[in-house]
Write an enzyme that holds these catalytic residues in place. Structure first.
Site, PDB file in Angstrom:
ATOM      1  N   ASP A  61      -8.248   6.843   4.165  1.00 57.34           N
ATOM      2  CA  ASP A  61      -9.070   6.401   3.001  1.00 57.34           C
ATOM      3  C   ASP A  61      -9.650   5.050   3.026  1.00 57.34           C
ATOM      4  O   ASP A  61      -9.381   4.409   3.930  1.00 57.34           O
ATOM      5  CB  ASP A  61      -8.329   6.794   1.700  1.00 57.34           C
ATOM      6  CG  ASP A  61      -7.102   5.640   1.380  1.00 57.34           C
ATOM      7  OD1 ASP A  61      -6.938   4.993   2.551  1.00 57.34           O
ATOM      8  OD2 ASP A  61      -6.735   5.374   0.253  1.00 57.34           O
ATOM      9  N   SER A  74      -9.440   2.115  -3.720  1.00 55.60           N
ATOM     10  CA  SER A  74      -8.815   3.077  -2.883  1.00 55.60           C
ATOM     11  C   SER A  74      -9.766   4.286  -2.612  1.00 55.60           C
ATOM     12  O   SER A  74     -10.577   3.953  -2.064  1.00 55.60           O
ATOM     13  CB  SER A  74      -7.371   3.580  -3.528  1.00 55.60           C
ATOM     14  OG  SER A  74      -6.640   4.580  -2.505  1.00 55.60           O
ATOM     15  N   ASP A 102      -4.517   2.900   3.351  1.00 52.96           N
ATOM     16  CA  ASP A 102      -3.309   3.215   2.918  1.00 52.96           C
ATOM     17  C   ASP A 102      -2.802   4.495   2.856  1.00 52.96           C
ATOM     18  O   ASP A 102      -1.607   4.519   2.768  1.00 52.96           O
ATOM     19  CB  ASP A 102      -2.703   2.291   1.512  1.00 52.96           C
ATOM     20  CG  ASP A 102      -3.608   2.775   0.380  1.00 52.96           C
ATOM     21  OD1 ASP A 102      -4.679   3.626   0.490  1.00 52.96           O
ATOM     22  OD2 ASP A 102      -3.397   2.387  -0.910  1.00 52.96           O
ATOM     23  N   ASP A 127      -9.406   1.945   1.984  1.00 52.32           N
ATOM     24  CA  ASP A 127      -8.837   0.829   1.972  1.00 52.32           C
ATOM     25  C   ASP A 127      -7.384   1.190   3.019  1.00 52.32           C
ATOM     26  O   ASP A 127      -6.718   0.498   3.171  1.00 52.32           O
ATOM     27  CB  ASP A 127      -8.183   0.343   0.864  1.00 52.32           C
ATOM     28  CG  ASP A 127      -6.886   1.158   0.076  1.00 52.32           C
ATOM     29  OD1 ASP A 127      -7.189   2.385   0.187  1.00 52.32           O
ATOM     30  OD2 ASP A 127      -6.139   0.783  -0.478  1.00 52.32           O
TER      31      ASP A 127
END
Length: 581
Positions: free
Chosen positions: A306, A147, A310, A308
């Site tokens: 961000d 993340s 999500d 990734d």
């Protein structure tokens, strides 16, 4: 010899040890503290997977800890799911160091069991992985990501067959299989070329992207003729060196948002995230380059995802002409308000909004005013995703889900927080209110005036290594056992101990069940709608403490929040061990 040294010697003497890891071991062989931290325990496999610093050792992310986790997952799937070999597992990965390698290693271990793996041909966002599990009807999904953690981290997240992060019960079962692996260094894995030849490693491509984008256009609340109009909104977008560039820009384009300016320096995937101190849209510094471009092009709204994809951050200009970053609570509450302004209660059966227990209570006030019930979950979007799964047989309808840490979900075709959905929805809201001569901040002010001036804050302390983990445990224990009657001058009304699953009503000493799974967390509810909460992070060596208030106006709420924060800072400091000179 201590136990960690025995494990270190096992790794050091292993003849087939990966050459890169072997070299890294040589570099730290005279650093006993670093060696102990790398080998004193196994990397924790939590309720969603594992995340840690890259490097050699059982407490690090590397090909051996990945192989061990996938071996346990494969055995779990074969025991607990049907047609696993034919259905397979879909695997995605982000822009971090070794993400692609870890994805392929995962596929190679699955191939050893005869389980086929669909590995994306290039990096893809976490929400697309969640969608792909459902779209391809696989038995599970794996996402290689850390993340928004610093560059030295990577992670391994597991998704169940419904597209949601694995539940705590599923995680416990998987962990039991992982623990049966005696030696992580000798986990079998099929060679990549053989796996490809036998059809056990298959490369996934644009077909999944196209299917996702097809579903994405239906989240819009605009009338059909309005969707086809070119939107008079200037947007600046940055993927912060991550995975979302293609899907976000195409998602905006298909709803006719054509005036989109991408921060080109941050459009290139980069595991070092060189243009930011942290690739986290929760932190305002991540918007520096977007703000610079926004001022140049006169942007109405800035969007940042961000790595990734999500989480989404949004900034808009305030009355002074300065870009202001909305908090996760503010943006989530605005999204909920916008969605409910456009929903039809006549055709919506048993509507539900879902939030976590540390997310603003403003959302509950908004939902109540529209006759929508609010459901609280533990911290973590996996619990929101699991609630949506339960709606399949309870007859309830998912309206919206969010958490304070910049995670939102508009439509349940994905079962995790989705920054792609959220970016498109944020742009649509900017367009909707701009037509009325308003910004998102103007709309937020209307919400505050209507429902109350709710404000929230989050602080954290980072405590790394074995000593840090012990200190966090000690602070939690001290806070849990403190006989609170007031905090910062506000009377304590209820104490929620999530470790015991009990809520104590202070005035009467009555105890009632909380009704949620057990977790190492304490929340204290104060008079006048104030609250505080303390919990260790599940993915980082951090202790987080949250606090919220509701004031008469903006100034009053800010003063209350500052007062509550100062008291929490003092309490946390008092619980930490004193350093002797």
């Amino acid at each position: 010899m201590t136990s960690w040294k025995k494990v270190y010697d096992k790794w050091k003497s292993f003849p087939q040890l990966d050459p890169n890891l072997q070299q890294q071991l040589l570099e730290i062989e005279h650093d006993p503290a670093e060696l102990e931290d790398a080998f004193y325990k196994e990397l924790t496999f939590g309720t969603g997977g594992m995340r840690g610093v890259l490097g050699p050792g059982t407490n690090r992310m590397n090909i051996y800890t990945i192989r061990k986790a996938v071996f346990g997952l494969a055995e779990y799937l074969l025991e607990h799911r049907v047609n696993v070999k034919d259905r397979g597992v879909v695997i995605s990965y982000d822009s971090r160091y070794q993400s692609f390698e870890f994805a392929v290693e995962s596929a190679k271990v699955l191939a050893h069991f005869g389980i086929k793996a669909y590995v994306f041909e290039s990096l893809r966002p976490t929400p697309l992985l969640s969608f792909a599990v459902r779209h391809l009807s696989t038995a599970a999904g794996i996402m290689i990501t850390a993340s928004h953690n610093p560059p030295e981290y990577n992670g391994f997240k597991v998704y169940n067959e419904t597209g949601g992060q694995i539940t705590p019960d599923e995680a416990e079962d998987i962990i039991s299989y992982i623990r049966k692996v005696d030696n992580e260094l000798t986990v079998p894995a099929m060679e990549q070329e053989v796996a490809e030849k036998e059809g056990l490693l298959r490369w996934a491509g644009k077909e999944v992207d196209t299917a996702y984008l097809s579903r994405l256009q239906f989240i819009s609340k605009l009338a059909d003729d309005e969707k086809e109009k070119e939107k008079d909104v200037s947007i600046v977008f940055t993927p912060l060196h991550g995975t979302s560039l293609d899907l976000v820009t195409k998602g905006l384009e298909q709803l006719r948002f054509t005036n989109v300016h991408v921060v080109e320096e941050q459009a290139v995937p980069d595991p070092e995230f060189r243009t930011v101190s942290s690739p986290n849209p929760e932190e305002h510094q991540a918007f520096s380059m977007a703000i610079e471009l926004g001022e140049k092009v006169g942007a109405d709204i800035l969007l940042a995802t961000d790595p990734d994809a999500d989480r989404l951050g949004v900034a808009v200009k305030n009355k002074d002409g300065v870009y202001e970053v909305l908090t996760g609570n503010q943006l989530g509450s605005l999204m909920l308000y916008y969605i409910l302004l456009h929903y039809n209660p006549i055709v919506t059966r048993n509507p539900r909004m879902i939030k976590t227990v540390v997310t603003t209570e403003l959302g509950r006030e908004i939902a109540n005013s529209f006759g929508v019930k609010t459901i609280d979950t533990l911290t973590g979007f996996k619990f929101i995703g699991d609630k949506i799964r339960q709606f399949d047989w309870t007859g309830e309808t998912f309206i919206f889900g969010y958490e304070e840490s910049y995670g939102y979900l508009i439509s349940g075709f994905v079962r995790d927080k989705d920054a792609v959905q959220s970016a498109v929805m944020a742009a649509e809201m900017a367009y909707y209110w701009k037509k009325q001569g308003k910004t998102l901040l103007d709309a937020l002010q209307e919400v505050y005036e209507k429902y109350g001036y709710y404000r929230e804050g989050l602080s954290s302390i980072t405590l790394k290594g074995k000593d840090g983990a012990e200190t966090i445990s000690r602070i939690m224990e001290n806070f849990r056992n403190e006989p609170f009657t007031e905090i910062a001058g506000w009377k304590v009304e209820k104490i929620e101990n999530y470790l015991t699953g009990e809520r104590k009503i202070v005035e009467t000493n009555e105890v009632e069940p909380i009704g949620l799974p057990r977790e190492n967390m304490v929340k204290i509810l104060l008079e006048e709608k104030g609250w505080v909460c303390l919990r260790p992070s599940g993915t980082e060596p951090k202790l987080k403490y949250y606090y919220g208030v509701c004031g008469k106006d903006k100034v009053d709420s800010e003063e209350r929040l500052a007062r509550l924060k100062a008291e929490m800072d003092r309490l946390i400091e008092s619980y930490q061990p004193k350093v002797r000179n």
